[in-house]
Design a protein around this motif. Sequence first.
Motif, short mmCIF file in Angstrom:
data_model
loop_
_atom_site.label_atom_id
_atom_site.label_comp_id
_atom_site.label_asym_id
_atom_site.label_seq_id
_atom_site.Cartn_x
_atom_site.Cartn_y
_atom_site.Cartn_z
N GLU A 1 23.09 12.31 21.42
CA GLU A 1 23.05 12.78 20.04
C GLU A 1 23.84 11.86 19.12
OE1 GLU A 1 21.01 15.06 18.89
OE2 GLU A 1 20.29 15.06 20.97
N LYS A 2 25.03 11.47 19.57
CA LYS A 2 25.84 10.54 18.77
C LYS A 2 25.12 9.20 18.64
CE LYS A 2 29.51 8.88 16.69
NZ LYS A 2 29.85 9.27 15.29
N ALA A 3 24.48 8.76 19.71
CA ALA A 3 23.75 7.49 19.68
C ALA A 3 22.62 7.55 18.65
CB ALA A 3 23.19 7.18 21.06
N LYS A 4 21.90 8.67 18.60
CA LYS A 4 20.81 8.82 17.63
C LYS A 4 21.36 8.85 16.20
CE LYS A 4 17.82 11.30 20.87
NZ LYS A 4 17.25 12.62 21.24
N GLU A 5 22.50 9.50 16.02
CA GLU A 5 23.13 9.52 14.69
C GLU A 5 23.48 8.11 14.23
OE1 GLU A 5 26.54 12.03 14.75
OE2 GLU A 5 25.43 13.82 15.40
N LEU A 6 24.02 7.30 15.15
CA LEU A 6 24.40 5.93 14.80
C LEU A 6 23.17 5.11 14.43
CD1 LEU A 6 27.07 5.40 17.59
CD2 LEU A 6 27.52 5.26 15.14
N MET A 7 22.09 5.29 15.16
CA MET A 7 20.85 4.58 14.83
C MET A 7 20.37 4.97 13.44
SD MET A 7 19.81 2.57 17.44
CE MET A 7 18.02 2.50 17.55
N ALA A 8 20.44 6.26 13.13
CA ALA A 8 20.01 6.72 11.80
C ALA A 8 20.91 6.17 10.71
CB ALA A 8 20.01 8.25 11.78
N GLU A 9 22.22 6.16 10.94
CA GLU A 9 23.16 5.60 9.96
C GLU A 9 22.86 4.14 9.68
OE1 GLU A 9 27.17 6.16 11.19
OE2 GLU A 9 26.98 8.34 11.40
N ALA A 10 22.44 3.43 10.73
CA ALA A 10 22.13 2.01 10.57
C ALA A 10 20.75 1.79 9.96
CB ALA A 10 22.21 1.32 11.93
N GLY A 11 20.01 2.88 9.75
CA GLY A 11 18.67 2.76 9.16
C GLY A 11 17.66 2.17 10.11
N VAL A 12 17.87 2.36 11.40
CA VAL A 12 16.98 1.78 12.40
C VAL A 12 16.17 2.91 13.06
CG1 VAL A 12 16.84 0.48 14.56
CG2 VAL A 12 18.55 -0.14 12.83
N ASP A 13 14.87 2.86 12.87
CA ASP A 13 13.99 3.88 13.43
C ASP A 13 13.29 3.32 14.66
OD1 ASP A 13 12.55 6.19 13.80
OD2 ASP A 13 10.98 5.64 12.36
N GLY A 14 14.10 2.86 15.59
CA GLY A 14 13.55 2.30 16.82
C GLY A 14 13.15 0.84 16.68
N PHE A 15 13.13 0.12 17.79
CA PHE A 15 12.66 -1.28 17.82
C PHE A 15 12.35 -1.65 19.26
CE2 PHE A 15 17.23 -1.43 18.38
CZ PHE A 15 17.48 -2.48 19.27
N THR A 16 11.66 -2.75 19.43
CA THR A 16 11.26 -3.24 20.75
C THR A 16 11.92 -4.58 21.02
OG1 THR A 16 9.12 -2.11 20.64
CG2 THR A 16 9.29 -3.97 22.17
N LEU A 17 12.38 -4.76 22.26
CA LEU A 17 12.95 -6.03 22.69
C LEU A 17 12.73 -6.18 24.18
CD1 LEU A 17 16.87 -5.86 22.86
CD2 LEU A 17 15.33 -3.95 23.24
N THR A 18 13.00 -7.36 24.69
CA THR A 18 12.80 -7.65 26.12
C THR A 18 14.15 -7.77 26.81
OG1 THR A 18 10.71 -8.79 25.69
CG2 THR A 18 11.81 -9.27 27.78
N LEU A 19 14.26 -7.15 27.98
CA LEU A 19 15.45 -7.30 28.83
C LEU A 19 15.13 -8.29 29.95
CD1 LEU A 19 18.28 -6.53 29.89
CD2 LEU A 19 17.20 -4.63 31.11
N ASP A 20 15.88 -9.39 30.00
CA ASP A 20 15.75 -10.37 31.08
C ASP A 20 16.72 -9.99 32.19
OD1 ASP A 20 13.94 -11.91 29.54
OD2 ASP A 20 15.63 -12.85 28.50
N ALA A 21 16.21 -9.90 33.42
CA ALA A 21 17.05 -9.49 34.55
C ALA A 21 16.54 -10.14 35.83
CB ALA A 21 17.04 -7.96 34.69
N THR A 22 17.39 -10.11 36.85
CA THR A 22 17.00 -10.63 38.16
C THR A 22 16.48 -9.51 39.05
OG1 THR A 22 19.28 -10.32 38.90
CG2 THR A 22 18.67 -12.51 38.14
N ASN A 23 15.82 -9.91 40.14
CA ASN A 23 15.40 -8.93 41.14
C ASN A 23 15.93 -9.26 42.52
OD1 ASN A 23 13.82 -11.11 41.85
ND2 ASN A 23 11.87 -10.15 41.30
N ASN A 24 16.85 -10.24 42.60
CA ASN A 24 17.39 -10.60 43.92
C ASN A 24 18.81 -11.18 43.84
OD1 ASN A 24 16.85 -13.09 42.75
ND2 ASN A 24 15.88 -13.95 44.56
N ARG A 25 19.53 -10.82 42.79
CA ARG A 25 20.88 -11.38 42.65
C ARG A 25 21.97 -10.31 42.79
NH1 ARG A 25 25.26 -12.10 42.94
NH2 ARG A 25 26.67 -13.58 41.93
N TYR A 26 21.77 -9.16 42.15
CA TYR A 26 22.78 -8.10 42.17
C TYR A 26 22.26 -6.90 42.95
CZ TYR A 26 24.06 -11.19 38.39
OH TYR A 26 24.33 -12.32 37.67
N VAL A 27 23.18 -6.05 43.37
CA VAL A 27 22.77 -4.88 44.17
C VAL A 27 21.84 -4.00 43.34
CG1 VAL A 27 23.57 -2.83 45.39
CG2 VAL A 27 24.92 -4.95 45.49
#
Length: 517
Positions: A338-364
């Motif tokens: 709920e707090k996270a959604k409030e912060l997004m609203a305060e920032a005037g951000v109604d969602g966005f899309t981005l890419t997460l780059d990650a490994t599949n064989n480095r960390y547990v």
Amino acid sequence: MSTINTALRALAASVCLAALTVGAASAEKSLTIGLTSDATHMDPQAGEELSSNIMFYHIYDPLVRRTPDLTFEPGLAESWELIDDTTWHFKLRDGVKFHDGDELKASDVVYTLNRLKESLMVNLAANIESFKAIDDRTVEIKTPAPYAALPNDLAAILILSEDHVNKVGNDGLEQNPMGTGPYKLVDWVREDKVELEAFDDYYMGEAEIENVTFRPITNPATRTAALLTGEVDIVQDLAVRDVERVKGEGGFEVVTRPSLLNLVLALDMREKSPTIDGKNPMTDRRVREAMARAIDVTALQRAIMGGLSTPSEQYVPSSHVGFVDGLNFREMYPYDLEKAKELMAEAGVDGFTLTLDATNNRYVNDAQIAQALAGMLAKIGVNVELNVMPKSNFWGYIRVPTENSSFIMSGWDVPSGDAGSMYGALFYSRDKREGYGQVNRGSYSNAEVDALIDKADSTAKVEERDAHLQEATKILMRDIPMIPVHYEQDIYGARDGIEFTPRTDKFLWAYDMDVAQ
């Protein structure tokens, strides 16, 4: 005649038995270790990565050695002395030999540092202003300002043979690495095995285990099977789901210890980010805080890590210089949708899309964690598209200036015991000071943080350095350029008869091991 023949047969039998006894007593000890991945390179100045580092420290040596519990002791340098505020003299051990029989000289150290200045690892020499050989066994190193952490830094600089590199060339060094370390390379078949043999003239004494083979086994289930069938003697990163299974088998043990490796999420701070349409919402601190609050590290610990992780309090562990007592990232930004959604609203951000780059064989369980993070962030309108890849592709893909990345999941550990090496590399403004900001993948820039790192790197007193780095920690925790997630547990499986104590830095160093016969 028959009496003589009987006597000869008895003598022959006793000779054969003696030969077998001597052969058994002198049988060479061998060890096979299953790693999560292959080394990416054999040139110790071509980049840092755990599997490669493990190979490096078998083949090469630094001036200052890092012990298993992260204290420091003489290595190739038997002693060092601070001549004045910025001048150090390092005295080399007498009679240290490279694998080709040549003796280590101060000129080899000078050559190594010169080559380092032109390498991808230039950050390791960021606080070295000049260096020269005083004589064959003495190296002088000057720092631009008083710098208390120089011996710690030198533990990460592995010494090359000038003659050997000139002979084989930079490309040749990948297939023909040669140092002063306890083992020599016999064979490297990429993605299959690295074979090493003990170096008889190692300055600390010959290793107990003569032959060591490292096998890259990327699949966790396959790694466990290799251990249980006897294909390998030790496995790194035993799968969490297999811990109880291995414990229940006769003839094996599971060894765990808290890891230094902090799993972190780097957030791009540029106005225009590669995978985000329009202006980058993460330039707003409120959005970064919202993302931090949307991540349920307790759920990750329970559901994915099987309880074998520790939520990160800060960017470095409590044992390190720069850690601030009483400051806890998860208490500052607890899981709260709920707090996270409030912060997004305060920032005037109604969602966005981005890419997460990650490994599949480095960390547990890295791929599973990336998937879980995408699900958590979706609940506050952050649509995460996953770009998961093997680590062999990952490091080049996310390399600064991070032309491809907006959001990166990686790990960082600080075996030097000092936050300064991490802060200077990850959080110092890029292109402002040579050797700094080399892996600042989020393009974070704060003049106050830069100044505090500069002050920390300009004092000979550890107490003053600690105070400056603690102030930097407080600012970083407020700014949230990076979200710390959790520390892994290092989990190893080993067959009975292997004398093995895990190191704090996760280096599997066969020189410290033995095999019961």
